[in-house]
Design an enzyme around this catalytic site. Structure first.
Site, PDB file in Angstrom:
ATOM      1  N   HIS A  99      75.634  43.266 -14.672  1.00 38.37           N
ATOM      2  CA  HIS A  99      75.067  42.332 -15.651  1.00 38.37           C
ATOM      3  C   HIS A  99      74.527  43.186 -16.803  1.00 38.37           C
ATOM      4  CE1 HIS A  99      74.179  40.409 -11.695  1.00 38.37           C
ATOM      5  NE2 HIS A  99      74.377  39.259 -12.305  1.00 38.37           N
ATOM      6  N   ASP A 102      71.205  44.750 -16.092  1.00 37.79           N
ATOM      7  CA  ASP A 102      71.117  45.803 -15.066  1.00 37.79           C
ATOM      8  C   ASP A 102      71.202  47.177 -15.710  1.00 37.79           C
ATOM      9  OD1 ASP A 102      71.472  43.782 -13.171  1.00 37.79           O
ATOM     10  OD2 ASP A 102      73.643  44.093 -13.096  1.00 37.79           O
ATOM     11  N   HIS A 269      77.780  32.597  -0.760  1.00 37.85           N
ATOM     12  CA  HIS A 269      77.663  31.350  -1.517  1.00 37.85           C
ATOM     13  C   HIS A 269      78.426  30.236  -0.788  1.00 37.85           C
ATOM     14  CE1 HIS A 269      76.938  33.635  -5.577  1.00 37.85           C
ATOM     15  NE2 HIS A 269      76.070  33.960  -4.632  1.00 37.85           N
TER      16      HIS A 269
HETATM   17  C1  XUL Z   1      73.910  35.784  -7.223  1.00 36.24           C
HETATM   18  C2  XUL Z   1      75.193  36.438  -7.510  1.00 36.24           C
HETATM   19  C3  XUL Z   1      75.294  37.122  -8.824  1.00 36.24           C
HETATM   20  C4  XUL Z   1      76.641  37.078  -9.438  1.00 36.24           C
HETATM   21  C5  XUL Z   1      76.710  37.668 -10.812  1.00 36.24           C
HETATM   22  O1  XUL Z   1      73.858  35.136  -6.011  1.00 36.24           O
HETATM   23  O2  XUL Z   1      76.087  36.442  -6.688  1.00 36.24           O
HETATM   24  O3  XUL Z   1      74.866  38.423  -8.646  1.00 36.24           O
HETATM   25  O4  XUL Z   1      77.578  37.742  -8.643  1.00 36.24           O
HETATM   26  O5  XUL Z   1      75.793  37.128 -11.676  1.00 36.24           O
HETATM   27 CO    CO Z   2      77.954  37.326  -6.640  1.00 33.97          CO
END
Ligand code: XUL
Ligand code: CO
Length: 439
Positions: A99, A102, A269
């Site tokens: 990101h 980061d 997720h």
């Molecule tokens: C958060 C996540 C993030 C994304 C990128 O759960 O997975 O780190 O991968 O923003």
């Molecule tokens: Co992620």
């Protein structure tokens, strides 16, 4: 100067080796189904977990012992770049992902923030040139800073929407500068806490407007990365708009975004959404949008995104099965370790062990999945199970010849002849076990 105790590049030693600093299954040059393991897997290191995170949790402060933490500000940012390229070399991994926030600290204005970023991006570019390492994807962090309290592209505050646009514009420029192969959108705060104060329709329309603007700008500057959306159902928001693969697909379809996006699917997720990882990958695959994966795993007993390094061979096997069946495999995507060492694994060498564990688990998954495909194990099961659609009335249904009237006529004369066959679930699972153990 070494940030990782002078650990040398990890080599493949095979499954008999008891050297913890060796690969037992990941043999980058081994050819499987026509491609090397390196080409199939395209491993990537996630900058935020391995270089920025410190192991803090809601109950306690950081525990990680990180040699670069003796620096601060831009010096810390520069040291992290060096540490990242050292780890890429140690693990013989080709890709990394980050990101914007980061890699460089925010300044007191957007101008200063952008200057910081420009400086670190230039340093990263130099390191990429001298090492041959590549950027799998970059993204914009629009969830940490308090300005994003109500979201970014789905905020109620137009000034924040504009700021987010400026941030993504810059991130796209940096992606182009570094030749990033993908660009990821993960909307941690693109969702809502309660419908009582939320204009759901406007927020979704605005998210689509934002993504169209990103597509247009990338085109304008000639940034040809694959755009990816990373679904997640909740956390940090109570409800997130990119809930899962199916929800994200219908969003992309509704707003004419499908031609420009694929999905970056993350194991933890998927489980937060009440799905297996392979379910999410299958949904994406059959719809032509399986783009890349964030490799990690959750904890069966915990309900949040623990982002553990993947070690579950069932999950890696079934994930690799979907990827191998995907047209072009993982394509321009990769296997990105969006995973963090546990708070109790605080030494730098733990980061190396963790990646070895993840890489070996995916390598083993790849071997087993390839053998399952070669032996047509699941193909045979499906052929038998769906045989009724190959001929007779089933073939009429599939070819579009049948209608309710012809089906009624058939059912009326056939209603006493219906015979179902066993699904053989336990036998199938035992067969999968055999493959995982014996391949
Ligand atoms: C958060 C996540 C993030 C994304 C990128 O759960 O997975 O780190 O991968 O923003
Ligand atoms: Co992620």
């Amino acid at each position: 100067m070494s940030y990782f105790d002078n650990i040398q590049t990890i080599k493949y030693e095979g499954k008999q080796s008891n050297n913890p600093l060796s690969f037992k299954f990941y043999n980058p040059d081994q050819v499987i189904l026509g491609k090397t393991m390196r080409e199939h897997l395209r491993f990537a290191i996630a900058y935020w977990h391995s270089f920025s995170a410190n192991g803090s949790d809601p109950f306690g402060s950081g525990t990680m012992l990180r040699t670069w933490d003796k620096y601060d500000g831009m010096d810390l940012a520069k040291a992290r770049v060096e540490a990242c390229f050292e780890l890429l070399n140690i693990l013989d991994v080709d890709y990394f992902a980050f990101h914007d926030r980061d890699i460089a600290p925010e300044g007191s204005t957007l101008q200063e923030t952008n200057r910081n970023l420009d400086e670190i991006v230039a340093l990263i570019k130099d390191n990429m040139k001298s090492s041959g390492k590549k950027l799998l994807w970059n993204t914009a962090n629009m969830f940490t800073n308090p300005r994003f309290v109500h979201g970014a592209a789905t905020t109620n505050n137009a000034d924040v929407f504009a700021y987010a646009a400026a941030q993504v514009k810059k991130a796209l420029e940096h992606g182009k500068e570094l030749g990033s192969e993908n660009y990821v959108f993960w909307g941690g705060r693109e969702g809502y806490e309660t419908l009582l104060n939320t204009d759901l329709g406007l927020e979704l329309d605005n998210l689509a407007r934002f993504l169209h603007m990103a597509v247009d700008y990338a085109k304008e500057i000639g940034f040809d990365a694959q755009f990816l959306i990373e679904p997640k159902p909740k956390e940090p928001s109570k409800h997130q708009y990119d809930f899962d693969a199916a929800t994200t697909l219908s969003f992309l379809q509704k707003y004419d975004l499908l031609p420009y996006f694929k999905l970056n699917l993350e194991a933890n997720h998927a489980t937060l959404a009440g799905h297996t990882f392979e379910h999410e990958l299958r949904v994406a695959r059959i719809n032509g949008v399986l783009g890349s994966i964030d490799a990690n795993q959750g904890d069966m007993l915990l309900g949040w995104d623990t982002d553990e390094f993947p070690t579950d061979l069932y999950a890696t096997t079934l994930a690799m099965y979907e990827i191998l069946l995907n047209e072009g495999g993982i394509g321009r995507g990769g296997v990105n370790f969006d995973a963090k060492v546990r708070r109790t694994s605080f030494e730098p060498v733990d980061v190396v062990y963790a990646h070895i564990a993840g890489m070996d688990s995916f390598a083993r998954g790849l071997q087993v999945a390839a053998k399952l495909i070669e032996d047509r194990v699941f193909d045979n099961i499906l052929d038998t199970r769906y045989a009724s659609f190959k001929s007779g009335i089933g073939a009429d249904i599939v070819s579009g010849k049948a209608n309710f009237k012809t089906l009624e006529a058939y059912a009326l004369q056939n209603s006493n002849n219906i015979v179902n066959q066993s699904g053989r679930l336990e036998l199938i699972k035992a067969t999968l076990n055999q493959y995982i153990i014996n391949v």
